[in-house]
Design a protein around this motif. Structure first.
Motif, PDB file in Angstrom:
ATOM      1  N   PRO A   1       6.347-105.851  -6.292  1.00 17.92           N
ATOM      2  CA  PRO A   1       7.452-106.560  -6.956  1.00 17.92           C
ATOM      3  C   PRO A   1       7.021-107.223  -8.255  1.00 17.92           C
ATOM      4  CG  PRO A   1       6.645-107.817  -5.089  1.00 17.92           C
ATOM      5  CD  PRO A   1       5.909-106.505  -5.080  1.00 17.92           C
ATOM      6  N   ARG A   2       7.933-107.231  -9.192  1.00 15.81           N
ATOM      7  CA  ARG A   2       7.803-107.957 -10.457  1.00 15.81           C
ATOM      8  C   ARG A   2       6.627-107.527 -11.331  1.00 15.81           C
ATOM      9  NH1 ARG A   2      11.530-112.055  -9.579  1.00 15.81           N
ATOM     10  NH2 ARG A   2      11.579-112.863  -7.494  1.00 15.81           N
TER      11      ARG A   2
ATOM     12  N   SER B   1       5.143-105.881 -14.584  1.00 15.12           N
ATOM     13  CA  SER B   1       5.554-105.501 -15.924  1.00 15.12           C
ATOM     14  C   SER B   1       4.841-104.211 -16.275  1.00 15.12           C
ATOM     15  CB  SER B   1       5.165-106.578 -16.934  1.00 15.12           C
ATOM     16  OG  SER B   1       5.855-107.767 -16.668  1.00 15.12           O
ATOM     17  N   PHE B   2       5.501-103.380 -17.061  1.00 10.97           N
ATOM     18  CA  PHE B   2       4.895-102.122 -17.481  1.00 10.97           C
ATOM     19  C   PHE B   2       4.075-102.428 -18.716  1.00 10.97           C
ATOM     20  CE2 PHE B   2       5.711 -97.477 -18.852  1.00 10.97           C
ATOM     21  CZ  PHE B   2       4.539 -97.081 -18.243  1.00 10.97           C
ATOM     22  N   ASN B   3       2.770-102.649 -18.521  1.00  9.60           N
ATOM     23  CA  ASN B   3       1.888-102.989 -19.626  1.00  9.60           C
ATOM     24  C   ASN B   3       0.496-102.436 -19.356  1.00  9.60           C
ATOM     25  OD1 ASN B   3       0.647-104.771 -17.806  1.00  9.60           O
ATOM     26  ND2 ASN B   3       1.938-106.470 -18.470  1.00  9.60           N
ATOM     27  N   LYS B   4      -0.419-102.730 -20.254  1.00  6.19           N
ATOM     28  CA  LYS B   4      -1.773-102.199 -20.158  1.00  6.19           C
ATOM     29  C   LYS B   4      -2.464-102.645 -18.872  1.00  6.19           C
ATOM     30  CE  LYS B   4      -6.151-101.954 -22.660  1.00  6.19           C
ATOM     31  NZ  LYS B   4      -6.871-102.327 -23.868  1.00  6.19           N
ATOM     32  N   ALA B   5      -2.294-103.882 -18.490  1.00  9.95           N
ATOM     33  CA  ALA B   5      -2.952-104.398 -17.285  1.00  9.95           C
ATOM     34  C   ALA B   5      -2.481-103.647 -16.039  1.00  9.95           C
ATOM     35  CB  ALA B   5      -2.695-105.891 -17.138  1.00  9.95           C
ATOM     36  N   VAL B   6      -1.209-103.341 -15.990  1.00  6.63           N
ATOM     37  CA  VAL B   6      -0.670-102.617 -14.840  1.00  6.63           C
ATOM     38  C   VAL B   6      -1.219-101.195 -14.803  1.00  6.63           C
ATOM     39  CG1 VAL B   6       1.462-101.620 -13.893  1.00  6.63           C
ATOM     40  CG2 VAL B   6       1.380-104.007 -14.564  1.00  6.63           C
ATOM     41  N   VAL B   7      -1.319-100.553 -15.946  1.00  6.13           N
ATOM     42  CA  VAL B   7      -1.855 -99.197 -15.983  1.00  6.13           C
ATOM     43  C   VAL B   7      -3.346 -99.209 -15.619  1.00  6.13           C
ATOM     44  CG1 VAL B   7      -2.223 -97.157 -17.430  1.00  6.13           C
ATOM     45  CG2 VAL B   7      -0.089 -98.443 -17.613  1.00  6.13           C
ATOM     46  N   LEU B   8      -4.062-100.247 -16.013  1.00 10.94           N
ATOM     47  CA  LEU B   8      -5.458-100.382 -15.589  1.00 10.94           C
ATOM     48  C   LEU B   8      -5.550-100.556 -14.069  1.00 10.94           C
ATOM     49  CD1 LEU B   8      -6.895-102.678 -18.402  1.00 10.94           C
ATOM     50  CD2 LEU B   8      -7.658-100.364 -17.834  1.00 10.94           C
ATOM     51  N   ARG B   9      -4.642-101.347 -13.500  1.00 13.22           N
ATOM     52  CA  ARG B   9      -4.605-101.500 -12.041  1.00 13.22           C
ATOM     53  C   ARG B   9      -4.292-100.174 -11.367  1.00 13.22           C
ATOM     54  NH1 ARG B   9      -0.769-106.409 -10.649  1.00 13.22           N
ATOM     55  NH2 ARG B   9      -0.801-105.326  -8.652  1.00 13.22           N
TER      56      ARG B   9
ATOM     57  N   PHE C   1       3.294 -92.360  -9.881  1.00 10.38           N
ATOM     58  CA  PHE C   1       3.153 -93.646 -10.553  1.00 10.38           C
ATOM     59  C   PHE C   1       4.365 -94.539 -10.281  1.00 10.38           C
ATOM     60  CE2 PHE C   1       4.235 -96.344 -14.194  1.00 10.38           C
ATOM     61  CZ  PHE C   1       3.158 -97.225 -14.142  1.00 10.38           C
ATOM     62  N   VAL C   2       5.567 -93.965 -10.373  1.00 20.11           N
ATOM     63  CA  VAL C   2       6.786 -94.753 -10.163  1.00 20.11           C
ATOM     64  C   VAL C   2       6.813 -95.312  -8.736  1.00 20.11           C
ATOM     65  CG1 VAL C   2       9.301 -94.599  -9.984  1.00 20.11           C
ATOM     66  CG2 VAL C   2       8.126 -93.626 -11.963  1.00 20.11           C
ATOM     67  N   ALA C   3       6.415 -94.511  -7.751  1.00 21.38           N
ATOM     68  CA  ALA C   3       6.372 -94.993  -6.368  1.00 21.38           C
ATOM     69  C   ALA C   3       5.397 -96.158  -6.246  1.00 21.38           C
ATOM     70  CB  ALA C   3       5.976 -93.858  -5.431  1.00 21.38           C
ATOM     71  N   TRP C   4       4.232 -96.044  -6.888  1.00 22.47           N
ATOM     72  CA  TRP C   4       3.254 -97.122  -6.857  1.00 22.47           C
ATOM     73  C   TRP C   4       3.785 -98.351  -7.601  1.00 22.47           C
ATOM     74  CZ3 TRP C   4       0.763 -99.627 -10.858  1.00 22.47           C
ATOM     75  CH2 TRP C   4      -0.276-100.484 -10.499  1.00 22.47           C
ATOM     76  N   TYR C   5       4.347 -98.131  -8.776  1.00 20.20           N
ATOM     77  CA  TYR C   5       4.851 -99.210  -9.633  1.00 20.20           C
ATOM     78  C   TYR C   5       5.967 -99.988  -8.937  1.00 20.20           C
ATOM     79  CZ  TYR C   5       7.143-101.300 -13.765  1.00 20.20           C
ATOM     80  OH  TYR C   5       7.710-102.162 -14.672  1.00 20.20           O
TER      81      TYR C   5
ATOM     82  N   THR D   1       9.880-105.625 -20.375  1.00 21.16           N
ATOM     83  CA  THR D   1       8.608-105.079 -19.927  1.00 21.16           C
ATOM     84  C   THR D   1       8.691-104.666 -18.468  1.00 21.16           C
ATOM     85  OG1 THR D   1       7.762-107.248 -19.290  1.00 21.16           O
ATOM     86  CG2 THR D   1       7.281-106.485 -21.538  1.00 21.16           C
ATOM     87  N   LYS D   2       9.698-105.156 -17.759  1.00 24.16           N
ATOM     88  CA  LYS D   2       9.898-104.776 -16.361  1.00 24.16           C
ATOM     89  C   LYS D   2      10.967-103.704 -16.320  1.00 24.16           C
ATOM     90  CE  LYS D   2       8.580-109.300 -14.775  1.00 24.16           C
ATOM     91  NZ  LYS D   2       9.018-110.571 -14.247  1.00 24.16           N
ATOM     92  N   LEU D   3      10.527-102.490 -16.151  1.00 26.98           N
ATOM     93  CA  LEU D   3      11.459-101.371 -16.151  1.00 26.98           C
ATOM     94  C   LEU D   3      11.907-101.082 -14.734  1.00 26.98           C
ATOM     95  CD1 LEU D   3       9.724 -98.938 -18.662  1.00 26.98           C
ATOM     96  CD2 LEU D   3      11.419-100.699 -19.102  1.00 26.98           C
ATOM     97  N   GLY D   4      13.210-100.867 -14.573  1.00 23.11           N
ATOM     98  CA  GLY D   4      13.757-100.514 -13.275  1.00 23.11           C
ATOM     99  C   GLY D   4      13.706 -99.019 -13.049  1.00 23.11           C
ATOM    100  N   LEU D   5      14.093 -98.600 -11.870  1.00 23.02           N
ATOM    101  CA  LEU D   5      14.067 -97.185 -11.506  1.00 23.02           C
ATOM    102  C   LEU D   5      14.919 -96.318 -12.436  1.00 23.02           C
ATOM    103  CD1 LEU D   5      12.535 -95.619  -9.452  1.00 23.02           C
ATOM    104  CD2 LEU D   5      14.397 -95.911  -7.843  1.00 23.02           C
ATOM    105  N   PRO D   6      16.138 -96.750 -12.823  1.00 17.35           N
ATOM    106  CA  PRO D   6      16.910 -95.915 -13.751  1.00 17.35           C
ATOM    107  C   PRO D   6      16.221 -95.742 -15.106  1.00 17.35           C
ATOM    108  CG  PRO D   6      18.332 -97.537 -12.706  1.00 17.35           C
ATOM    109  CD  PRO D   6      16.918 -97.882 -12.333  1.00 17.35           C
ATOM    110  N   ASP D   7      15.584 -96.812 -15.594  1.00 20.63           N
ATOM    111  CA  ASP D   7      14.865 -96.728 -16.873  1.00 20.63           C
ATOM    112  C   ASP D   7      13.708 -95.746 -16.781  1.00 20.63           C
ATOM    113  OD1 ASP D   7      16.530 -98.724 -17.920  1.00 20.63           O
ATOM    114  OD2 ASP D   7      15.185-100.313 -17.236  1.00 20.63           O
ATOM    115  N   LEU D   8      12.950 -95.852 -15.696  1.00 25.61           N
ATOM    116  CA  LEU D   8      11.807 -94.962 -15.504  1.00 25.61           C
ATOM    117  C   LEU D   8      12.261 -93.519 -15.339  1.00 25.61           C
ATOM    118  CD1 LEU D   8       9.709 -97.238 -13.147  1.00 25.61           C
ATOM    119  CD2 LEU D   8       9.128 -96.594 -15.488  1.00 25.61           C
ATOM    120  N   GLU D   9      13.357 -93.320 -14.639  1.00 24.95           N
ATOM    121  CA  GLU D   9      13.881 -91.960 -14.448  1.00 24.95           C
ATOM    122  C   GLU D   9      14.325 -91.371 -15.789  1.00 24.95           C
ATOM    123  OE1 GLU D   9      14.616 -88.505 -12.498  1.00 24.95           O
ATOM    124  OE2 GLU D   9      13.635 -90.279 -11.678  1.00 24.95           O
ATOM    125  N   HIS D  10      14.963 -92.191 -16.613  1.00 26.28           N
ATOM    126  CA  HIS D  10      15.393 -91.749 -17.940  1.00 26.28           C
ATOM    127  C   HIS D  10      14.185 -91.340 -18.787  1.00 26.28           C
ATOM    128  CE1 HIS D  10      17.447 -91.540 -21.751  1.00 26.28           C
ATOM    129  NE2 HIS D  10      16.704 -92.523 -22.236  1.00 26.28           N
ATOM    130  N   ALA D  11      13.149 -92.167 -18.777  1.00 26.39           N
ATOM    131  CA  ALA D  11      11.943 -91.857 -19.544  1.00 26.39           C
ATOM    132  C   ALA D  11      11.248 -90.620 -18.969  1.00 26.39           C
ATOM    133  CB  ALA D  11      10.997 -93.055 -19.545  1.00 26.39           C
TER     134      ALA D  11
END
Length: 185
Positions: A56-57, A59-67, A48-52, A14-24
């Motif tokens: 630190p730490r 997780s890429f989930n609904k709560a984070v997107v709500l934040r 979004f990636v800069a904010w995310y 659920t914690k995606l790193g920069l390479p994962d986000l770049e791939h997506a």
């Protein structure tokens, strides 16, 4: 990508790193046909990636997107802008899930994040149907330049094209139907 739990079951990260986000992100951009959509989604995902990654730490989930939505609202962005940015984040989640980087359940939960409500009405100088008709009829159809200008205005008004999109049109963009050339592909 998947971690084994003590029980023998696997779980996706659920914690995606920069390479994962770049791939997506690349997968999202490639899936879009319109240059304008690609540009808009690239900007939205980069923001979004800069904010995310600034917190630190997370997780890429609904709560984070709500934040993230609350963060955008706190910046006093227009509802339409917030909704475009959230659409890009939702698409990012689905591409991450399709790539096996994120659980499909998490992607589905992220998709359920509501956008900002659009209150009031649109601002700006919008043409009425009569004003658009008057504008289209203004060029003189008896001259070659007037005929050209009417065709340009008809495409801009009738198809909702941007100026740059109009300048990039070629004959291949038109579709012939019943011995007429009226339809844009």
């Amino acid at each position: 990508m998947k971690r084994k739990l003590k029980s023998g079951h696997s779980r996706q990260r659920t914690k995606l790193g920069l390479p994962d986000l770049e791939h997506a992100k690349v997968a999202v951009i490639v899936s879009l046909r319109s240059f304008e959509s690609q540009r808009s989604y690239r900007h939205s995902i980069d923001e979004f990636v800069a904010w995310y990654c600034s917190a630190p730490r997370l997780s890429f989930n609904k709560a984070v997107v709500l934040r993230y939505r609350l963060y955008l609202e706190d910046r006093h962005l227009a509802a339409g802008t917030i909704n475009v940015r959230l659409a890009a984040v939702r698409r990012l989640a689905y591409e991450a899930a399709d790539s096996g980087l994120l659980s499909p359940d998490l992607a589905a939960a992220i998709r359920r994040v509501k956008g900002a409500k659009k209150l009031g009405y649109r601002l700006g100088n919008w043409l009425t149907a009569e004003e658009a008709r008057t504008l289209w009829q203004f060029p003189d159809p008896a001259t070659l330049k007037g005929t050209r200008d009417r065709a340009i205005l008809a495409l801009l008004l009738g198809c909702g094209l941007r100026r740059r999109e109009l300048t990039e049109l070629t004959v291949d963009h038109f579709q012939r139907r019943e011995d007429h050339w009226p339809s844009l592909i």
